[in-house]
Design a protein around this motif. Structure first.
Motif, PDB file in Angstrom:
ATOM      1  N   ASP A  86     -27.874  -6.823  17.177  1.00  8.91           N
ATOM      2  CA  ASP A  86     -28.421  -5.954  17.490  1.00  8.91           C
ATOM      3  C   ASP A  86     -29.453  -5.928  18.657  1.00  8.91           C
ATOM      4  OD1 ASP A  86     -27.062  -4.129  15.955  1.00  8.91           O
ATOM      5  OD2 ASP A  86     -28.482  -4.184  14.089  1.00  8.91           O
ATOM      6  N   LYS A  87     -29.322  -7.200  19.206  1.00  3.84           N
ATOM      7  CA  LYS A  87     -30.182  -7.666  20.430  1.00  3.84           C
ATOM      8  C   LYS A  87     -30.341  -6.450  21.452  1.00  3.84           C
ATOM      9  CE  LYS A  87     -28.976 -12.140  20.287  1.00  3.84           C
ATOM     10  NZ  LYS A  87     -28.849 -13.640  21.008  1.00  3.84           N
ATOM     11  N   CYS A  88     -29.291  -5.735  21.685  1.00  6.13           N
ATOM     12  CA  CYS A  88     -29.381  -4.834  22.907  1.00  6.13           C
ATOM     13  C   CYS A  88     -30.407  -3.537  22.763  1.00  6.13           C
ATOM     14  CB  CYS A  88     -27.961  -4.294  22.919  1.00  6.13           C
ATOM     15  SG  CYS A  88     -27.447  -3.067  21.480  1.00  6.13           S
ATOM     16  N   ARG A  89     -30.878  -3.593  21.459  1.00 11.07           N
ATOM     17  CA  ARG A  89     -31.925  -2.541  21.334  1.00 11.07           C
ATOM     18  C   ARG A  89     -33.140  -3.063  21.067  1.00 11.07           C
ATOM     19  NH1 ARG A  89     -31.850  -0.569  15.768  1.00 11.07           N
ATOM     20  NH2 ARG A  89     -30.295  -1.532  14.792  1.00 11.07           N
ATOM     21  N   GLY A  90     -34.361  -2.210  21.325  1.00 10.96           N
ATOM     22  CA  GLY A  90     -35.749  -2.400  20.438  1.00 10.96           C
ATOM     23  C   GLY A  90     -36.329  -1.169  20.176  1.00 10.96           C
ATOM     24  N   GLU A  91     -37.232  -1.332  19.351  1.00 11.69           N
ATOM     25  CA  GLU A  91     -37.849  -0.046  18.994  1.00 11.69           C
ATOM     26  C   GLU A  91     -39.319  -0.007  19.558  1.00 11.69           C
ATOM     27  OE1 GLU A  91     -39.589   2.075  14.995  1.00 11.69           O
ATOM     28  OE2 GLU A  91     -38.028   0.529  14.721  1.00 11.69           O
ATOM     29  N   LEU A  92     -39.695   1.250  19.993  1.00 10.48           N
ATOM     30  CA  LEU A  92     -40.978   1.419  20.826  1.00 10.48           C
ATOM     31  C   LEU A  92     -41.860   2.028  19.579  1.00 10.48           C
ATOM     32  CD1 LEU A  92     -42.404   1.448  23.802  1.00 10.48           C
ATOM     33  CD2 LEU A  92     -41.604   3.776  23.698  1.00 10.48           C
ATOM     34  N   GLU A 120     -37.092  -6.871  32.529  1.00 12.66           N
ATOM     35  CA  GLU A 120     -37.555  -8.044  31.681  1.00 12.66           C
ATOM     36  C   GLU A 120     -36.786  -8.531  30.649  1.00 12.66           C
ATOM     37  OE1 GLU A 120     -41.560  -6.787  30.265  1.00 12.66           O
ATOM     38  OE2 GLU A 120     -42.236  -6.252  32.395  1.00 12.66           O
ATOM     39  N   ARG A 121     -35.864  -7.702  30.216  1.00 10.42           N
ATOM     40  CA  ARG A 121     -35.090  -8.026  29.198  1.00 10.42           C
ATOM     41  C   ARG A 121     -33.491  -7.772  29.380  1.00 10.42           C
ATOM     42  NH1 ARG A 121     -37.926 -11.312  25.395  1.00 10.42           N
ATOM     43  NH2 ARG A 121     -39.938 -10.585  25.218  1.00 10.42           N
ATOM     44  N   SER A 122     -33.006  -8.590  29.901  1.00 11.51           N
ATOM     45  CA  SER A 122     -31.404  -8.310  30.450  1.00 11.51           C
ATOM     46  C   SER A 122     -30.635  -7.634  29.255  1.00 11.51           C
ATOM     47  CB  SER A 122     -30.863  -9.394  31.083  1.00 11.51           C
ATOM     48  OG  SER A 122     -30.773 -10.589  30.448  1.00 11.51           O
ATOM     49  N   GLU A 123     -30.860  -8.398  28.182  1.00 14.40           N
ATOM     50  CA  GLU A 123     -29.884  -7.963  27.098  1.00 14.40           C
ATOM     51  C   GLU A 123     -30.153  -6.663  26.382  1.00 14.40           C
ATOM     52  OE1 GLU A 123     -33.539  -9.583  24.865  1.00 14.40           O
ATOM     53  OE2 GLU A 123     -32.715  -9.966  26.811  1.00 14.40           O
ATOM     54  N   LEU A 124     -31.169  -5.974  26.809  1.00 13.33           N
ATOM     55  CA  LEU A 124     -31.559  -4.927  26.370  1.00 13.33           C
ATOM     56  C   LEU A 124     -30.798  -3.748  26.992  1.00 13.33           C
ATOM     57  CD1 LEU A 124     -33.794  -3.818  24.144  1.00 13.33           C
ATOM     58  CD2 LEU A 124     -35.333  -3.319  26.195  1.00 13.33           C
ATOM     59  N   GLU A 125     -30.418  -2.944  26.375  1.00 15.24           N
ATOM     60  CA  GLU A 125     -29.573  -1.629  26.648  1.00 15.24           C
ATOM     61  C   GLU A 125     -30.141  -0.112  26.298  1.00 15.24           C
ATOM     62  OE1 GLU A 125     -27.123  -1.332  28.736  1.00 15.24           O
ATOM     63  OE2 GLU A 125     -26.965  -3.450  29.047  1.00 15.24           O
ATOM     64  N   ARG A 126     -31.041  -0.289  25.237  1.00 15.55           N
ATOM     65  CA  ARG A 126     -31.479   0.796  24.557  1.00 15.55           C
ATOM     66  C   ARG A 126     -33.009   0.633  24.101  1.00 15.55           C
ATOM     67  NH1 ARG A 126     -29.503   5.053  20.860  1.00 15.55           N
ATOM     68  NH2 ARG A 126     -30.841   5.238  19.149  1.00 15.55           N
ATOM     69  N   VAL A 127     -33.667   1.566  24.185  1.00 10.86           N
ATOM     70  CA  VAL A 127     -35.126   1.627  23.645  1.00 10.86           C
ATOM     71  C   VAL A 127     -35.261   2.793  22.893  1.00 10.86           C
ATOM     72  CG1 VAL A 127     -37.634   1.826  24.102  1.00 10.86           C
ATOM     73  CG2 VAL A 127     -36.249   0.469  25.602  1.00 10.86           C
ATOM     74  N   GLU A 128     -35.562   2.649  21.530  1.00  8.72           N
ATOM     75  CA  GLU A 128     -35.303   3.872  20.530  1.00  8.72           C
ATOM     76  C   GLU A 128     -36.817   3.800  20.079  1.00  8.72           C
ATOM     77  OE1 GLU A 128     -32.359   2.587  18.076  1.00  8.72           O
ATOM     78  OE2 GLU A 128     -33.595   1.513  16.596  1.00  8.72           O
ATOM     79  N   ALA A 129     -37.168   5.022  19.411  1.00  6.00           N
ATOM     80  CA  ALA A 129     -38.571   5.366  18.952  1.00  6.00           C
ATOM     81  C   ALA A 129     -38.417   6.177  17.696  1.00  6.00           C
ATOM     82  CB  ALA A 129     -39.417   5.979  19.975  1.00  6.00           C
ATOM     83  N   LEU A 130     -38.869   5.963  16.592  1.00  3.39           N
ATOM     84  CA  LEU A 130     -38.510   6.699  15.508  1.00  3.39           C
ATOM     85  C   LEU A 130     -39.934   7.561  15.179  1.00  3.39           C
ATOM     86  CD1 LEU A 130     -37.059   4.262  12.903  1.00  3.39           C
ATOM     87  CD2 LEU A 130     -36.184   6.675  13.517  1.00  3.39           C
ATOM     88  N   VAL A 131     -40.048   8.742  15.268  1.00  6.65           N
ATOM     89  CA  VAL A 131     -41.176   9.641  15.200  1.00  6.65           C
ATOM     90  C   VAL A 131     -40.943  10.501  13.911  1.00  6.65           C
ATOM     91  CG1 VAL A 131     -42.700  11.134  16.450  1.00  6.65           C
ATOM     92  CG2 VAL A 131     -41.272   9.483  17.665  1.00  6.65           C
ATOM     93  N   ASP A 132     -42.296  10.424  13.322  1.00  5.60           N
ATOM     94  CA  ASP A 132     -42.179  11.526  12.269  1.00  5.60           C
ATOM     95  C   ASP A 132     -42.089  12.948  12.546  1.00  5.60           C
ATOM     96  OD1 ASP A 132     -43.750  13.418  10.088  1.00  5.60           O
ATOM     97  OD2 ASP A 132     -43.868  11.496   9.255  1.00  5.60           O
ATOM     98  N   VAL A 133     -41.397  13.686  11.872  1.00  8.12           N
ATOM     99  CA  VAL A 133     -41.018  15.109  12.273  1.00  8.12           C
ATOM    100  C   VAL A 133     -42.332  15.913  12.434  1.00  8.12           C
ATOM    101  CG1 VAL A 133     -38.761  15.070  11.100  1.00  8.12           C
ATOM    102  CG2 VAL A 133     -40.713  15.899   9.943  1.00  8.12           C
ATOM    103  N   GLU A 134     -43.442  15.447  11.864  1.00  9.88           N
ATOM    104  CA  GLU A 134     -44.597  16.104  11.903  1.00  9.88           C
ATOM    105  C   GLU A 134     -45.365  15.891  13.343  1.00  9.88           C
ATOM    106  OE1 GLU A 134     -46.889  16.587   8.564  1.00  9.88           O
ATOM    107  OE2 GLU A 134     -45.208  17.310   7.334  1.00  9.88           O
ATOM    108  N   ASN A 135     -45.134  14.897  13.846  1.00  6.30           N
ATOM    109  CA  ASN A 135     -45.898  14.088  14.958  1.00  6.30           C
ATOM    110  C   ASN A 135     -45.422  14.806  16.255  1.00  6.30           C
ATOM    111  OD1 ASN A 135     -47.177  12.745  16.599  1.00  6.30           O
ATOM    112  ND2 ASN A 135     -46.982  10.759  15.917  1.00  6.30           N
ATOM    113  N   ILE A 136     -45.854  16.064  16.405  1.00  5.19           N
ATOM    114  CA  ILE A 136     -45.175  16.717  17.552  1.00  5.19           C
ATOM    115  C   ILE A 136     -45.827  16.323  18.859  1.00  5.19           C
ATOM    116  CG2 ILE A 136     -45.173  19.113  18.743  1.00  5.19           C
ATOM    117  CD1 ILE A 136     -43.595  18.944  15.835  1.00  5.19           C
ATOM    118  N   GLY A 137     -47.306  15.875  18.905  1.00  7.43           N
ATOM    119  CA  GLY A 137     -47.629  15.136  20.340  1.00  7.43           C
ATOM    120  C   GLY A 137     -46.734  14.108  20.588  1.00  7.43           C
ATOM    121  N   SER A 138     -46.462  13.083  19.705  1.00 11.21           N
ATOM    122  CA  SER A 138     -45.372  11.865  19.999  1.00 11.21           C
ATOM    123  C   SER A 138     -44.311  12.386  20.548  1.00 11.21           C
ATOM    124  CB  SER A 138     -45.496  10.985  19.077  1.00 11.21           C
ATOM    125  OG  SER A 138     -45.033   9.765  19.252  1.00 11.21           O
ATOM    126  N   GLN A 139     -43.416  13.443  19.842  1.00  9.59           N
ATOM    127  CA  GLN A 139     -42.313  13.695  20.356  1.00  9.59           C
ATOM    128  C   GLN A 139     -42.275  14.282  21.860  1.00  9.59           C
ATOM    129  OE1 GLN A 139     -40.137  16.157  17.436  1.00  9.59           O
ATOM    130  NE2 GLN A 139     -41.444  15.624  16.145  1.00  9.59           N
TER     131      GLN A 139
END
Length: 177
Positions: A86-92, A120-139
């Protein structure tokens, strides 16, 4: 830049964390229960606890940086890269002191990271972020930067002792302008 205040943008920066100069500022927002409400970690109770975290975790993390206003740490942003197949993705992840909410600073920081991380990261294809459904500001921050809302992961994790639904967002290398 996405900040509401262009003059503010000129005073913002992102740099590696340093316990010698950032511990006190880090503790201010890392000890605020409203700031850490949606974080996976609990609010810090002492400056010593914050220094220990900075020295033993944050400074050793491959991509943990502080968001600065006039070089003062007012938040943090990190990208945790996956291993193995899963090196192609990272979590923000990001956090910002409460007094700076609503000024476009988090949006600026996320945009700054996404604009450089794929180079900076040639192997990276995807940056993902998991956000609590109640955290509207972050969404809203993620949507302003161009992240795609992929869906809600029901009963996905336990956060602060409660089972939570999380919203998955992604930004792909090909999404970069």
């Amino acid at each position: 830049m996405s900040s509401k205040d262009p003059q503010l943008c000129s005073k913002l920066s992102i740099r590696p964390i340093n316990s010698a100069i950032d511990a006190e500022d880090f503790f201010v927002w890392a000890s605020d229960d409203l700031v850490t409400r949606f974080c996976t970690w609990d609010s810090y109770k002492s400056k010593e606890q914050a220094i220990e975290y900075i020295n033993n975790n944050a400074m050793k993390h491959p991509y943990f940086k502080v968001i600065c206003l006039n070089n003062k740490a007012i938040g943090a942003i990190s990208l945790t890269l996956n291993d193995g197949n899963d090196k192609c993705r990272g979590e923000l992840g990001y956090v910002l002191a409460r007094e700076y909410w609503g000024r476009g600073i988090a949006t600026w920081a996320v945009e700054a990271v996404v604009s450089t991380v794929f180079e900076e990261r040639s192997e990276l294809e995807r940056v993902e972020a998991l956000v609590d459904v109640e955290n509207i500001g972050s969404q809203k921050v993620l949507e302003k930067v161009g992240f795609v809302k992929e869906g809600v992961l029901r009963k996905y994790c336990i956060l602060k002792g409660k089972i939570r639904d999380m919203t998955m967002f992604s930004f792909l290398r090909k999404d970069k302008p």
